[in-house]
Design an enzyme around this catalytic site. Sequence first.
Site, PDB file in Angstrom:
ATOM      1  N   HIS A  88     -10.214  -5.420  -3.085  1.00 56.95           N
ATOM      2  CA  HIS A  88      -8.913  -5.573  -2.428  1.00 56.95           C
ATOM      3  C   HIS A  88      -9.086  -5.804  -0.941  1.00 56.95           C
ATOM      4  O   HIS A  88     -10.056  -5.363  -0.329  1.00 56.95           O
ATOM      5  CB  HIS A  88      -8.004  -4.368  -2.679  1.00 56.95           C
ATOM      6  N   GLU A 108     -12.320   3.395  -1.551  1.00 51.04           N
ATOM      7  CA  GLU A 108     -11.836   4.511  -2.368  1.00 51.04           C
ATOM      8  C   GLU A 108     -11.360   4.055  -3.735  1.00 51.04           C
ATOM      9  O   GLU A 108     -11.404   4.813  -4.701  1.00 51.04           O
ATOM     10  CB  GLU A 108     -10.714   5.254  -1.632  1.00 51.04           C
ATOM     11  N   VAL A 109     -10.859   2.831  -3.824  1.00 50.08           N
ATOM     12  CA  VAL A 109     -10.407   2.286  -5.109  1.00 50.08           C
ATOM     13  C   VAL A 109     -11.324   1.111  -5.443  1.00 50.08           C
ATOM     14  O   VAL A 109     -11.461   0.173  -4.646  1.00 50.08           O
ATOM     15  CB  VAL A 109      -8.933   1.831  -5.049  1.00 50.08           C
ATOM     16  N   ASP A 143       0.863  -1.188   0.000  1.00 48.49           N
ATOM     17  CA  ASP A 143       0.000   0.000   0.000  1.00 48.49           C
ATOM     18  C   ASP A 143       0.898   1.236   0.000  1.00 48.49           C
ATOM     19  O   ASP A 143       1.845   1.329   0.785  1.00 48.49           O
ATOM     20  CB  ASP A 143      -0.910  -0.007   1.226  1.00 48.49           C
ATOM     21  N   ILE A 144       0.605   2.170  -0.877  1.00 48.53           N
ATOM     22  CA  ILE A 144       1.469   3.356  -1.034  1.00 48.53           C
ATOM     23  C   ILE A 144       1.350   4.310   0.162  1.00 48.53           C
ATOM     24  O   ILE A 144       2.244   5.128   0.394  1.00 48.53           O
ATOM     25  CB  ILE A 144       1.118   4.061  -2.370  1.00 48.53           C
ATOM     26  N   HIS A 195      -6.883  -5.451   2.678  1.00 45.28           N
ATOM     27  CA  HIS A 195      -5.722  -4.881   3.358  1.00 45.28           C
ATOM     28  C   HIS A 195      -5.189  -5.905   4.363  1.00 45.28           C
ATOM     29  O   HIS A 195      -5.976  -6.514   5.100  1.00 45.28           O
ATOM     30  CB  HIS A 195      -6.107  -3.636   4.161  1.00 45.28           C
TER      31      HIS A 195
END
Length: 140
Positions: free
Chosen positions: A103, A98-99, A34-35, A105
């Site tokens: 996905h 948000e994306v 994760d960025i 985490h």
Amino acid sequence: MTKYDPDNIFAKILRGDLPSERVYEDDETVAFMDIMPRADGHLLVIPRSKARNMLDATLAQLVACMATVQKLSHAVIAAFEAEGVTIQQFNETAGGQEVFHLHFHILPRHPGVNLRPPGTIEDHAVLVANAARIRLALAG
Ligand code: 5GP
């Protein structure tokens, strides 16, 4: 529910149109750093195939992702000497997503250490170093 957007950020990462620090991939899933990590070693696991989130995912996509989530949870625990992991997964804007590519985490956790607030981009060198630790744990 809104249609899958093939130009979402993670679709671009999958195509290689955007860079990412990948730590693991198989036929069905990809995992990368994760960025904006909320803990050192914060990973994202995504299916290669299209799904907006859990609500439109197939059972096969969910099973493949969870198998990778479990495998990489063990890897981050080893890599960061963590005592546990928090798994997060958000669905639609109201659910905190948000994306809009499914996905999960993976957040390595240590006793008494809170998650960092969201929204701070990590130094690239730190992401690279943390990814290397996870790859090493996977190899061991
Ligand atoms: P969510 O949709 O689960 O709320 O959050 C999306 C996650 O994607 C956030 O944790 C955010 O830091 C991460 N993220 C957003 N843009 C990028 C990107 O370009 N690359 C990577 N590796 N992670 C991203």
